[in-house]
Design a protein around this motif. Structure first.
Motif, PDB file in Angstrom:
ATOM      1  N   PHE A 124     -22.044 -70.856 -12.893  1.00 34.32           N
ATOM      2  CA  PHE A 124     -21.245 -71.827 -13.640  1.00 34.32           C
ATOM      3  C   PHE A 124     -20.256 -71.086 -14.544  1.00 34.32           C
ATOM      4  O   PHE A 124     -20.508 -69.958 -14.967  1.00 34.32           O
ATOM      5  N   ILE A 125     -19.145 -71.729 -14.827  1.00 34.74           N
ATOM      6  CA  ILE A 125     -18.155 -71.177 -15.737  1.00 34.74           C
ATOM      7  C   ILE A 125     -17.681 -72.281 -16.672  1.00 34.74           C
ATOM      8  O   ILE A 125     -17.446 -73.415 -16.237  1.00 34.74           O
ATOM      9  N   GLU A 126     -17.625 -71.971 -17.958  1.00 30.79           N
ATOM     10  CA  GLU A 126     -17.154 -72.929 -18.950  1.00 30.79           C
ATOM     11  C   GLU A 126     -15.764 -72.528 -19.424  1.00 30.79           C
ATOM     12  O   GLU A 126     -15.510 -71.354 -19.713  1.00 30.79           O
ATOM     13  N   LEU A 127     -14.878 -73.516 -19.506  1.00 29.79           N
ATOM     14  CA  LEU A 127     -13.491 -73.263 -19.861  1.00 29.79           C
ATOM     15  C   LEU A 127     -13.067 -74.156 -21.014  1.00 29.79           C
ATOM     16  O   LEU A 127     -13.635 -75.233 -21.215  1.00 29.79           O
ATOM     17  N   THR A 128     -12.080 -73.696 -21.752  1.00 32.51           N
ATOM     18  CA  THR A 128     -11.452 -74.512 -22.773  1.00 32.51           C
ATOM     19  C   THR A 128      -9.947 -74.362 -22.616  1.00 32.51           C
ATOM     20  O   THR A 128      -9.467 -73.401 -22.006  1.00 32.51           O
ATOM     21  N   PHE A 129      -9.184 -75.306 -23.127  1.00 34.52           N
ATOM     22  CA  PHE A 129      -7.734 -75.238 -22.961  1.00 34.52           C
ATOM     23  C   PHE A 129      -7.031 -75.739 -24.204  1.00 34.52           C
ATOM     24  O   PHE A 129      -7.603 -76.436 -25.034  1.00 34.52           O
ATOM     25  N   ASN A 130      -5.761 -75.354 -24.302  1.00 35.73           N
ATOM     26  CA  ASN A 130      -4.898 -75.776 -25.401  1.00 35.73           C
ATOM     27  C   ASN A 130      -3.725 -76.545 -24.803  1.00 35.73           C
ATOM     28  O   ASN A 130      -2.988 -76.025 -23.970  1.00 35.73           O
ATOM     29  N   TYR A 131      -3.548 -77.795 -25.227  1.00 34.62           N
ATOM     30  CA  TYR A 131      -2.470 -78.621 -24.671  1.00 34.62           C
ATOM     31  C   TYR A 131      -1.099 -77.980 -24.880  1.00 34.62           C
ATOM     32  O   TYR A 131      -0.191 -78.138 -24.057  1.00 34.62           O
ATOM     33  N   ASP A 132      -0.916 -77.243 -25.974  1.00 34.75           N
ATOM     34  CA  ASP A 132       0.382 -76.652 -26.293  1.00 34.75           C
ATOM     35  C   ASP A 132       0.730 -75.468 -25.383  1.00 34.75           C
ATOM     36  O   ASP A 132       1.877 -75.025 -25.354  1.00 34.75           O
ATOM     37  N   GLN A 133      -0.254 -74.937 -24.657  1.00 35.39           N
ATOM     38  CA  GLN A 133      -0.018 -73.759 -23.828  1.00 35.39           C
ATOM     39  C   GLN A 133      -0.020 -74.076 -22.332  1.00 35.39           C
ATOM     40  O   GLN A 133      -0.076 -73.172 -21.505  1.00 35.39           O
ATOM     41  N   GLN A 134       0.061 -75.341 -21.982  1.00 34.01           N
ATOM     42  CA  GLN A 134       0.030 -75.717 -20.572  1.00 34.01           C
ATOM     43  C   GLN A 134       1.378 -75.476 -19.900  1.00 34.01           C
ATOM     44  O   GLN A 134       2.427 -75.470 -20.538  1.00 34.01           O
ATOM     45  N   LEU A 135       1.330 -75.246 -18.583  1.00 34.04           N
ATOM     46  CA  LEU A 135       2.539 -75.062 -17.791  1.00 34.04           C
ATOM     47  C   LEU A 135       3.071 -76.437 -17.404  1.00 34.04           C
ATOM     48  O   LEU A 135       2.438 -77.158 -16.634  1.00 34.04           O
ATOM     49  N   LEU A 136       4.208 -76.813 -17.956  1.00 35.21           N
ATOM     50  CA  LEU A 136       4.793 -78.111 -17.666  1.00 35.21           C
ATOM     51  C   LEU A 136       5.806 -77.938 -16.546  1.00 35.21           C
ATOM     52  O   LEU A 136       6.924 -77.461 -16.762  1.00 35.21           O
ATOM     53  N   ILE A 137       5.426 -78.316 -15.340  1.00 40.15           N
ATOM     54  CA  ILE A 137       6.257 -78.106 -14.168  1.00 40.15           C
ATOM     55  C   ILE A 137       7.275 -79.226 -14.039  1.00 40.15           C
ATOM     56  O   ILE A 137       6.904 -80.400 -14.033  1.00 40.15           O
ATOM     57  N   PRO A 138       8.571 -78.896 -13.943  1.00 40.38           N
ATOM     58  CA  PRO A 138       9.581 -79.943 -13.767  1.00 40.38           C
ATOM     59  C   PRO A 138       9.409 -80.642 -12.425  1.00 40.38           C
ATOM     60  O   PRO A 138       8.929 -80.052 -11.455  1.00 40.38           O
ATOM     61  N   THR A 139       9.787 -81.898 -12.371  1.00 42.86           N
ATOM     62  CA  THR A 139       9.631 -82.674 -11.131  1.00 42.86           C
ATOM     63  C   THR A 139      10.964 -83.142 -10.571  1.00 42.86           C
ATOM     64  O   THR A 139      11.032 -83.590  -9.430  1.00 42.86           O
TER      65      THR A 139
END
Length: 251
Positions: A71-86
């Protein structure tokens, strides 16, 4: 803190110390179809991810070093996400070699979409290496390895058609240099997406001598111009044209 717990279904080595794993989300949820997270049990262990099947909660991860636990546990920061243009006619990705983990999931994700995109991997290595060969195998003619120079970037950008969008991923100093070249050519803010990594050095534009100084700690609203030595009040206003905060003469 947003915690995501995943079961590792299959793990394998890609090259060097880089591993990939197919996982099933057991607890929590990733904020986007592709992005960046951190492994909670390893200090500063960056993990990138992209969705394989949202319905089945299957994702693919990329990270350094083999994971011993099932198992692997992860955490994330909304401010550091990759926002891909569409919305774009063509997408150019400029990826700095220092952002290998971030780029692996992003490139794999883009190959699952019907995007017209091209990837430039910026490195000073002249010989073929396993990293560039890996990207070449995935992207084929949509991949090039280049050494970073303003002249080379200028040449690439000048040849693009209207409707091309840029996605810049790398150290702040590198992506900001590419942004400057792109804006001189005519690319707008809306056509350039930046994801800088590492420490960002902000600058102040002096209202007296029109020179730039390094911005001090965010808690300090006063500084001294490193050129004319006048005392400045640091404004919260950021000039995109100057790429700096405005410094007004202290009264």
């Amino acid at each position: 803190m947003n915690i995501i717990k995943c079961e590792i279904l299959q793990e394998y080595k890609i090259f060097d110390s880089i591993y990939s794993a197919e996982v099933k989300v057991e607890q929590g949820a990733f904020p986007n179809e592709v992005g960046i997270s951190l492994a909670t049990n390893r200090l500063n262990s960056l993990v990138s991810y992209y969705v394989l099947s949202g319905k089945d909660r299957l994702f693919r991860l990329f990270y350094h070093s083999r994971h011993d636990s099932p198992f692997i546990e992860l955490t994330f920061n909304y401010d550091q996400q990759l926002l891909i243009p569409t919305s774009f006619k063509k997408l150019l990705l400029f990826i700095d070699k220092s952002c290998l983990i971030e780029s692996l999931a992003l490139i794999r994700y883009l190959t699952t979409k019907s995007f017209n995109c091209y990837v430039y991997f910026m490195t000073e290595m002249d010989r073929e290496d396993n990293k560039s060969l890996y990207f070449q195998d995935i992207l084929g003619e949509q991949f090039s390895k280049i050494s970073f120079s303003n002249d080379k970037i200028n040449q690439i950008l000048h040849s693009q058609e209207i409707g091309t969008r840029l996605f810049l991923l790398g150290k702040w100093s590198i992506v900001e240099d590419i942004e400057k070249v792109a804006k001189v050519i005519g690319f707008t803010d809306e056509e350039i997406d930046i994801h800088g990594v590492g420490e960002k050095i902000d600058h102040i534009f002096c209202a007296k001598c029109y020179q730039f100084s390094i911005k001090p700690d965010p808690l300090h609203d006063e500084t001294t111009c490193s050129h004319c030595q006048i005392k400045l009040d640091v404004s919260n206003h950021f000039s995109k044209r100057l790429n700096a905060y405005l410094g007004y003469i202290h009264v």
